[in-house]
Design a protein around this motif. Structure first.
Motif, PDB file in Angstrom:
ATOM      1  N   CYS A  61       0.848  -1.203   0.000  1.00 50.60           N
ATOM      2  CA  CYS A  61       0.000   0.000   0.000  1.00 50.60           C
ATOM      3  C   CYS A  61       0.874   1.240   0.000  1.00 50.60           C
ATOM      4  O   CYS A  61       2.049   1.201   0.371  1.00 50.60           O
ATOM      5  CB  CYS A  61      -0.984  -0.008   1.165  1.00 50.60           C
TER       6      CYS A  61
ATOM      7  N   CYS B 161      -4.869  -5.082  -1.817  1.00 49.88           N
ATOM      8  CA  CYS B 161      -3.908  -4.394  -2.699  1.00 49.88           C
ATOM      9  C   CYS B 161      -3.995  -4.951  -4.117  1.00 49.88           C
ATOM     10  O   CYS B 161      -3.545  -4.307  -5.053  1.00 49.88           O
ATOM     11  CB  CYS B 161      -2.486  -4.473  -2.155  1.00 49.88           C
TER      12      CYS B 161
ATOM     13  N   ASP C 219      -3.176   3.527  -4.476  1.00 49.42           N
ATOM     14  CA  ASP C 219      -4.214   2.619  -3.991  1.00 49.42           C
ATOM     15  C   ASP C 219      -5.607   3.096  -4.384  1.00 49.42           C
ATOM     16  O   ASP C 219      -6.446   2.308  -4.822  1.00 49.42           O
ATOM     17  CB  ASP C 219      -4.161   2.529  -2.457  1.00 49.42           C
TER      18      ASP C 219
END
Lengths: 430, 430
Positions: A146, A347, B147
């Motif tokens: 992330c 993710c 993200d």
């Protein structure tokens, strides 16, 4: 734990003793109130209670003894950190601290406030020197799961050597898996450099078996929780999962199996821990690092029964095994790629395997509701809640989304929301 | 723009006419007050004013005419979307809407509020059907840069076909570049499928030259801004950069060069736009999509002179060219990998090239202060501010970090902070 006897060790490790004592006091009080107040716990939980009580003491002493004998310690944060490689290099992999509000004020002096609490917590722990796992680590292995972690690893690397393993985010492309394999090779080389040990096929086979056995024991425990009545609380099961990242693998595996023997006995006697007709829940979402027991504690104190965590500190860790198709180092590394690419972290894009997993688990555990757990400012899990919500609705189940941090400030609010959610489940059952 | 004449086209494209009229009214008013109130603008800005006035009209008409003639339109959000490939497939690449607060309430009904405004804005624009670039696109190309975008592309794909290109996050590894090459190959195949056109070496060479010429013109413009007195406002230069993502490449390049001819004349005459001794600023950070003129407008209205944007809507786009070392498709794709891996986006870890770039630009433009611009909840840029701040301090310059969204609610607060910052610069100069 008698803290004083560890003072010399902690001092050598550079621990801030005074601040660390404050942390231990908070943890002991919190653990006592959350865990030791539970009724009818399995006897074999004694071991895990002991591990918690010595988690900054005896376990660190073991690590330090191993380091004096020439072994290296590798700290990690994530399931994608390939522990099989660490063990094959005769190193020990340990989970680093990152589950407590305690260290966040220190991090806030440096990091943006809008990061997730897990990231702020781990960075704060390294800054304020109250996590002995950080202090014992010869290397930290991070990953590009992330944005927040990825960028904070750059800053962490200024405080402790941090190696970042890149994880492809589209899980199913050939080029992505080839890349992952190459990243594992590079990490293998790094570990060999760190430890001076060559990672051979035999060593890797042995470490894969070692970790597979741990995963199997945890899977056995998980499956037992599906029995009715469930023989162990969600809180206790969560704790075992949390400890799995820090304890010695072989001993831990044996102790989980011993506990499972006891739980099987309970099951055969129809003995359980939850109250009759307790709403059966799945919790799905972000990892809960020790001592993050907030949501389980609220839910179970309100009479719910948490049966399964679709989480990295839960099913994502143990559902699949590493299953080599050959005997060479390459075969074994490929088996790691294949297993790790099945870990359905948010993710990944798209992360269809998680949607399937939630569906399977809801059926296996016959749950009556799902609490979606996301840490504040975690974009991956926050956005993926939308798809999980749809899935849960298709299953005809209610879902409650909780977005929170590690502070206790919102506990009453969460309690009210969980209470209302359990009421919905109870009404549906009537 | 006479909006009515485009109603039939917009209706065909599925635009929500009424809502879109609201948007146009807001944009026209905002543009008039921010841009047309500037004094002593270069004459050749007329063209860019015209483009803005027709950005949802004439330009869309051009795209629709090209589509009727069999060409495809590919919408994109990011410099890493390889426009050279799109042009080589005889498609047109356009930037999608994502810079306005207008669409965020629509997104908020679906997405977590803690996402960055850019992501909420683009998703809202597709939801509320007020962005004709979305409506004209046959395919959207996303990327795994952050993200939030990565996960929202999954949802966007439910509304419009969205292809996600994976970008490695460690920019300098051999395996990362190999992977990037393979990802470009896969995207090339996708474009060939979409358009029915084969991307040949000749076509790719031509498109590389086409885009290089655009980059060269923008670099020429940027270098002219370093002259003292600077011949064009930061606001106007920002606008041109924003338009570069939507206008026809050849025409745009010619018009930028015409403007540069005029600016060279200004320079030779010592004619400038800023007030005497205006504090010279660099703005470094997140991209500013049209109509995000908030920070430039505040700073220049307070008497500062914004000379350079270290941004994706700025130097990151045009500093490097694609420079093939051979003639084959593979050689050309490799040249794209090499150029794109030099774009110092904060998604990279570590992103040392950005630190070097900030230093170089500060020297080239002789700036007296840096405003670090980050969108709210953008973890990558928010964390990287820490390293940029250190760099700017080493240069002996002050830095002001502004974290904001697209709303005007914090304008007064930002104004106060920028005012104080400019005061610091002015005091240092005395």
């Amino acid at each position: 734990m008698m803290a004083e006897k560890y003072y010399p060790m902690w001092k050598t490790l550079g621990i801030d003793i005074e601040k660390h004592n404050q942390l231990l006091n908070i943890l002991t009080q919190y653990y006592t109130s959350v865990y030791l107040s539970q009724k009818n716990r399995p006897k074999k939980m004694d071991y895990f209670d002991f591990v918690v009580s010595e988690i900054h003491g005896l376990r660190i002493q073991e690590l330090e003894e191993s380091r004096r004998a020439g072994k290296k310690v590798v700290g990690a944060f994530c399931l994608y950190a390939p522990e099989e490689l660490a063990y094959a290099a005769d190193a020990t992999m340990v989970g680093l601290c990152g589950g407590a509000d305690f260290s966040i004020p220190d991090a806030d002096a440096v990091l943006p406030r809008t990061l997730c609490p897990l990231i702020k917590s781990f960075y704060g722990f390294r800054l304020n020197r109250t996590c002995p796992y950080f202090q014992s680590s010869d290397l930290v292995v991070g990953e590009t799961t992330c944005d927040g972690k990825k960028k904070v690893y750059e800053l962490l690397n200024e405080l402790i050597p941090t190696y970042v393993l890149e994880i492809p985010h589209k899980p199913d492309t050939k080029q992505g898996k080839d890349f992952w394999f190459k990243e594992l090779e590079a990490f293998k080389a790094e570990l060999e450099k760190l430890t001076g040990n060559k990672i051979t096929a035999d060593k890797l086979k042995a470490s894969i078996e070692l970790v597979n056995n741990k995963r199997k024991a945890l899977k056995r425990l998980s499956d037992l929780r599906a029995k009715s009545p469930t023989p162990i609380s969600g809180l206790d099961a969560l704790l075992i999962m949390q400890i799995s990242f820090n304890d010695d693998v072989k001993r831990f595996t044996a102790k989980v199996n011993e506990l499972c023997d006891e739980l099987e006995e309970r099951v055969s006697k129809g003995e359980g821990v939850a109250i009759k007709d307790a709403p059966k829940l799945m919790i799905s979402g972000c990892p809960m690092a020790i001592p993050n027991w907030k949501l389980h504690s609220i839910a179970e104190n309100l009479g719910a029964s948490v049966l399964v965590e679709e989480s990295c500190v839960g099913t994502r860790y143990f559902t699949d095994l590493v299953e080599p198709k050959g005997e060479s180092v390459d075969d074994l590394l490929w088996a790691i790629v294949e297993k790790y690419s099945k870990i359905p972290c948010a993710c990944f894009t798209p992360n269809d395997a998680r949607i399937e997993r939630v569906t399977e688990l809801a059926k296996q555990f016959n749950v009556e509701g799902v609490i979606y757990y996301t840490l504040q400012n975690c974009h991956d899990y926050n956005v993926e809640a939308i798809k999980v919500d749809r899935t849960v609705k298709v299953l005809g189940l209610p879902m409650l989304k909780i977005e929170t941090d590690y502070a206790m400030g919102d506990s009453e609010q969460i309690k009210t929301r969980v209470e209302a959610f359990l009421e919905i489940i109870r009404e549906k059952k009537q």
